[in-house]
Design a protein around this motif. Structure first.
Motif, short mmCIF file in Angstrom:
data_model
loop_
_atom_site.label_atom_id
_atom_site.label_comp_id
_atom_site.label_asym_id
_atom_site.label_seq_id
_atom_site.Cartn_x
_atom_site.Cartn_y
_atom_site.Cartn_z
N SER A 330 0.83 -1.21 0.00
CA SER A 330 0.00 0.00 0.00
C SER A 330 0.86 1.26 0.00
O SER A 330 0.51 2.26 -0.63
CB SER A 330 -0.93 0.00 1.22
OG SER A 330 -0.17 0.01 2.42
N ALA A 363 -8.83 -5.41 -2.37
CA ALA A 363 -8.96 -3.96 -2.15
C ALA A 363 -7.67 -3.24 -2.48
O ALA A 363 -7.68 -2.19 -3.14
CB ALA A 363 -9.37 -3.69 -0.70
N THR A 367 -7.43 -0.58 -5.65
CA THR A 367 -7.48 0.81 -5.22
C THR A 367 -6.49 1.63 -6.05
O THR A 367 -5.32 1.25 -6.19
CB THR A 367 -7.15 0.94 -3.73
OG1 THR A 367 -8.10 0.18 -2.99
CG2 THR A 367 -7.21 2.39 -3.28
N ILE A 373 -8.15 2.89 2.01
CA ILE A 373 -8.85 1.68 2.44
C ILE A 373 -9.19 1.85 3.92
O ILE A 373 -8.31 2.07 4.75
CB ILE A 373 -7.98 0.42 2.24
CG1 ILE A 373 -7.66 0.22 0.75
CG2 ILE A 373 -8.68 -0.82 2.81
CD1 ILE A 373 -6.73 -0.95 0.49
N ASN A 390 -12.98 0.60 0.03
CA ASN A 390 -11.84 1.12 -0.73
C ASN A 390 -12.34 1.99 -1.87
O ASN A 390 -13.45 1.80 -2.39
CB ASN A 390 -10.99 -0.03 -1.29
CG ASN A 390 -11.70 -0.80 -2.38
OD1 ASN A 390 -12.55 -1.62 -2.08
ND2 ASN A 390 -11.33 -0.54 -3.63
#
Length: 458
Positions: A330, A363, A367, A373, A390
């Protein structure tokens, strides 16, 4: 025994019982009617004789009594009378008077109801008797017995009963035949439904029964069968799609392995080249192993998945561990992660962790860079929810109901955009249902929310 035969027998049996009961009542009523007529005649003659006897005052009256009684019997064929003293001395008797001892004997002469017997000629007789007091001191008490021949009544009742029971038997046969015809006609819609069902095959699962063309009693059956056909059609379609998708997913890695192996064997290679080829093959084998493992898991879930262990699971802790695992990915996409709430369930920790990881992986993958998220755990007493929200592209509404199907992808070209086989969400739903819950999804205005619901108690 066929349903038509059962209905025919039931109808014939019921109608026969009704006819037998009706015949018995009619025969008994006619018999009682004749008995009532006889008793009226006998009672009248007995009253007439009693009046004559009670007026006897002298010997002259005694001598005139037989003629008086004989005159009272003129015009009554088959009517017999006996007037006797207690010592069995007869004062008057008709020519064929034959009375049983129960009527003529003084000790048993006080009979008010009719008595039945047969004469010496075997004619049926009905009679009554009564003890009468006279006004003659020499003979203060006499017995008067009156009887009548009921041969004609008996013959009529015999003929009547024979005719009645013959009619009952004939009516039972006729009602049985009519019942069979009525049953056949009444079951015709059921036979029509059977013919319609016979025409439904694996190639015609879209066919449905005509519920509007059948009686009300069969309409619910037709609706139930149509519902069953709908479920079978859906299951058959899913199975066909599943088989096609499975063949497609397995064909690609197998084709890669076969092609790469054939190319490798086409000429001699160096040790490093063989090592690189084996490493590439190992990746494809790992992909095949994951697909097979996931398929085994889903096959077990179709047979009522048994949870291996039941233990307290802190959902918030599992969410945080999953976020830690995907934190590096992420950060690389500049996606913010956050979580809140609390909740505990009883279940298998590894399964719960796998379900959360599958959804969170999707997710993170879908995204857009710079998105977010947000995960919220909420305890609703009977259920505990995990909402994974998300940002990204909105999933078209027509794809949402099938998003948890096996091998289903929103991209209908089926071009893989990742290493996934399209089984993650299907496995997630199976895990949730094994824990007494379910998985749902909503997507609108660039926000997609997956909701995982667990039963709070096992």
């Amino acid at each position: 025994m066929s349903l038509t035969l059962r209905l025919t027998l039931l109808f014939a049996t019921a109608s026969t019982l009704v006819l037998l009961l009706l015949g018995y009542l009619i025969a008994n009523s006619v018999d009682k009617h004749f008995e009532h007529q006889d008793m009226e005649l006998l009672t009248g003659k007995l009253a007439l004789a009693q009046h004559a006897v009670e007026n006897v005052r002298s010997q002259r009256d005694v001598d005139a009594l037989p003629r008086q009684l004989a005159d009272s019997l003129i015009g009554h064929h088959g009517l017999e009378m006996l007037v006797a003293l207690p010592g069995s001395k007869t004062l008057f008797a008709t020519a064929e008077a034959q009375f049983p001892q129960s009527l003529s004997n003084h000790a048993n002469a006080d009979v008010t109801g009719g008595a039945m017997w047969r004469s010496a000629e075997h004619h049926p007789m009905r009679g009554i008797a009564r003890i009468v007091r006279t006004g003659f001191p020499a003979n203060p008490m006499v017995v008067i017995a009156v009887g009548t021949d009921v041969t004609s009544h008996e013959q009529f009742m015999t003929s009547f009963r024979w005719t009645l029971w013959s009619v009952v038997v004939l009516a039972a046969v006729v009602t049985g035949l009519l019942g069979w015809m009525a049953a056949r006609q009444g079951l015709a819609p059921l036979l029509a439904m059977r013919r319609e069902v016979e025409g439904i095959t694996a190639r015609r699962l879209d066919a449905r029964l005509s519920a509007s063309a059948v009686p009300t009693e069969l309409a619910e059956l037709a609706d139930t069968l149509n519902g069953m056909l709908g479920r079978l059609e859906d299951s058959f379609r899913r199975l066909s799609n599943f088989s096609s998708d499975l063949a497609h997913e397995l064909r690609t890695p197998v084709s890669n392995l076969l092609t790469q192996t054939q190319v490798t064997l086409s000429k001699a290679r160096s040790a490093q080249q063989y090592s690189d080829i084996l490493a590439s093959n190992a990746e494809e084998f790992e992909r095949l192993a994951r697909i097979i493992s996931d398929m085994l898991f889903l096959a077990k879930s179709d047979s009522d998945l048994v949870i291996p262990s039941r233990e307290p699971v802190d959902l918030m802790k599992e969410v945080k561990d999953a976020l830690d695992f995907y934190e590096a990915l992420s950060d690389e996409k500049h996606v913010s992660l956050s979580c809140s709430g609390a909740g505990k369930v009883v279940g298998d920790k590894l399964m719960v962790r796998r379900a959360i990881s599958n959804v969170l992986s999707n997710a993170v993958r879908h995204t857009a860079p710079g998105g977010r998220i947000v995960i919220e755990v909420r305890d609703r007493h009977e259920m505990v929810d995990i909402a994974i929200e998300n940002t990204g592209e909105t999933i078209p509404e027509e794809h949402l109901p099938r998003l948890f199907d096996r091998f289903y992808r929103v991209d209908w070209s089926r071009q893989r955009q990742s290493d996934g086989a399209g089984l993650g969400l299907a496995i997630t739903r199976s895990i949730l249902r094994a824990h007494g819950g379910d998985a749902t999804v909503q997507s609108a205005n660039g926000v997609t929310v997956f909701r995982l619901s667990f039963a709070a108690t096992p």
